[in-house]
Write an enzyme that holds these catalytic residues in place. Structure first.
Site, short mmCIF file in Angstrom:
data_model
loop_
_atom_site.label_atom_id
_atom_site.label_comp_id
_atom_site.label_asym_id
_atom_site.label_seq_id
_atom_site.Cartn_x
_atom_site.Cartn_y
_atom_site.Cartn_z
N TRP A 104 4.66 -1.01 -1.87
CA TRP A 104 3.12 -0.62 -2.31
C TRP A 104 3.16 0.60 -3.15
CZ3 TRP A 104 0.53 -4.91 -1.54
CH2 TRP A 104 0.87 -5.92 -0.58
N ASP A 174 -2.90 5.96 -0.53
CA ASP A 174 -3.21 4.81 -0.06
C ASP A 174 -2.81 4.57 1.43
OD1 ASP A 174 -3.23 1.99 0.81
OD2 ASP A 174 -1.87 1.23 -0.82
N LYS A 198 -6.52 -4.14 7.98
CA LYS A 198 -5.47 -3.62 9.33
C LYS A 198 -6.03 -2.91 10.23
CE LYS A 198 -2.47 -3.84 5.30
NZ LYS A 198 -1.41 -4.86 5.39
#
Lengths: 363, 363
Positions: A104, A174, A198
């Site tokens: 990511w 993030d 999530k």
């Protein structure tokens, strides 16, 4: 049959609290008796304004976010943030620091590179993304406009155990996969963003927590829908937001409050992860954890078996036993158990029993 | 009380078919017995792949979309399309034609202007946005990269009754508020886009129907999440889509098929609109329709009363009678009845009765 539930280890979209689903079901045809579904009510209605406010306040209370931060609900996932961040804060010139700890952070960097100048100030790629840097290892560029990092890498299963301190450089994080899983020190950050799917809610909403001084540096006359200032000035509604997603977020926040807030969640999440890592560590090498111990994620527990064939067998048998979604990400293979806030301890215990049994049968 | 329903005239998010809501309620805790909510299942799972395929095929069948068009599900609403279109098809140079018939075409133009060169080839602003141009009135620029128009303007209540023919210029259409309300000739278009929250599903999903030859002109090395090609190459899933929204779209398509498809919807929508316009026209001027007759929208019926005070009274009394969401857009005032596909004829009849009664009591 229709309403039996299984243990869902998906990395996101992921398991939601059952009381949240039950409430959403109850209110499906008529939200609080208004005669309309949440999906049907105008985003400009008093009902929806209350839902939006409740979601915002819920996040503010849980994370203890100071008043000089705005809480915004956007669309497009973390992926759109990978682009919006450099478009807003890098495109005008200068350079940004990126910390690379997995897939990511690589993706975030790739989009920034299309937009301006970046420097990788730390990468754990050579080690196979098994670690994260310590605060002491990090050396920020003196002229960096911001430093970007990913607090938890879902694919490799590594997590920062500390809030990164930029020592004056604005920190952008993030936090898609560990936000609300523990208390953090928000004041260390200039911008925190998270795809909701999530720990916060369903996919299709992104939560952005942005400090006013960073917000003020966003350029004028850019595309409206890519402009953080536009979202802040219009209370997340320069256009129609994902109303259903924000509603579910408000319910998840209510549920988290009822569970005792983030201190309580952190304790539970630690217990759940500890059970799984203990099963790995006591398996005499039958299961091999991917991450180094000090970087082990509390959210995504990644491990390997002796062969891909055995991993496939493990996941298939687990699935047949109601333990769903354990296959590792297609880019790295292996096994991954994602155990976010809403994942119950009983599911972890069931998986541990299965792991022990599977190891005994296949050693 | 909890499940009573009212008549919801909201312009979007808007009323959904009750059978769709009932199905979503039934499957909330376990989608087709899989033990997970649709919100919880991985977007890479076989279950979700089937949902996505069903939504896509549903739209393809309903609109009879040829195979040289891709159907994509994005986020960010029509507003993100206002930006993505010029970023993909104008930023490299050249000019685009814009047809201006109301607030939404103005907004689309404003974003294109930040990105490149545009020409307004027709505007109905001077007349107060009460009309749309005829095909014969339109003169496309010989070098235009595309022509952009809005097939139905929700705020002013004007609608094109024909598929605009670009005579060689690629036609790009914002069909957010009338898509699936009637059959159209898709082959006239290079790109059709629509925020889902009026006729297709909940907010937070945008449907994009794009012809392959236009897709191929998208530039390389742009921000991934703003690149149509990236969505086409990854089956709408370069990142996590709004899974719940796509699920509801699949259910809405099933419902539309069961209703007899778009020919049937067009007939019903015409009947509903005709009832309302007849009530306006037979009111001896008590109600004054905004749009010119030949441009009247079948989706958003806009009208004025003699004063703002009377309009307020009208909306308040209507609301008290279970007729919700009739207040005109805050930018133009007046009254607006949005009567999309899922809005029942009985609601229109109830409104007509109320209008006649209100006029009698207040004349």
């Amino acid at each position: 049959m229709l309403n039996h539930r299984i243990y869902n280890f998906s990395s996101g979209p992921a398991v939601l609290p059952v009381p949240v689903l039950e409430k959403a079901r109850e209110e499906m045809l008529s939200y609080r008796g208004c005669g309309m579904s949440v999906m049907e009510i105008s985003h400009r209605s008093s009902q929806f304004e209350a839902i939006l406010e409740s979601a915002k306040q819920g996040i503010r209370d849980l994370l203890q976010i100071p008043n000089n931060y705005q809480i915004l609900f956007l669309q497009g996932g973390a992926s759109l943030q990978f682009s919006m961040i450099p478009m807003n804060f890098l495109a005008g010139g200068g350079s940004a620091d990126y910390v690379i700890t997995g897939t990511w952070s690589e993706k975030a960097l790739a989009e920034a590179d299309r937009c301006g100048s970046t420097r990788i100030i730390s990468t754990k790629k050579d080690g196979g993304y098994k670690a994260v840097p310590t605060q002491e290892e990090l050396r920020f560029s003196p002229d960096a406009l911001y430093v970007h990092y990913v607090s938890n890498e879902t694919i490799h299963g590594v997590e920062f155990t500390y809030d990164l301190d930029g020592h004056g450089t604005p920190v952008i994080c993030d936090a898609s996969s560990n936000i609300l899983s523990k208390a953090i020190d928000v004041e260390k950050y200039a911008l925190i963003y998270a795809g909701a799917q999530k720990n916060i809610g369903p996919s299709g909403v992104t939560v952005v927590i942005i400090r006013d001084d960073l917000l003020e540096t966003a350029p004028k006359n850019q595309q409206s829908i890519l402009d953080y200032r536009n979202f802040a000035e219009h209370g997340s509604m320069p256009n129609t937001p994902n109303t259903w997603g924000i509603y579910i977020i408000s319910l998840v926040c209510d549920w988290l409050h009822a569970q005792g807030g983030l201190a309580s969640m952190e304790k539970r999440n630690k217990e759940k992860a500890a059970l799984l890592y203990a099963a790995i560590d006591s398996s005499d090498g039958f299961y091999a954890g991917h991450a180094e111990r000090q970087a082990r994620s509390q959210m995504n527990v990644t491990f390997r078996l002796a062969s891909e064939g055995l991993e496939r067998k493990f996941c298939e048998e687990a699935d047949a036993n109601g333990l769903n979604g354990l296959k590792g990400h297609r880019s790295v293979g292996g096994v991954r158990a994602s155990i976010y806030n809403a994942f119950p301890k009983s599911g972890v215990e069931t998986l541990v029993d299965f792991m022990n049994d599977f190891a005994a049968r296949n050693s």
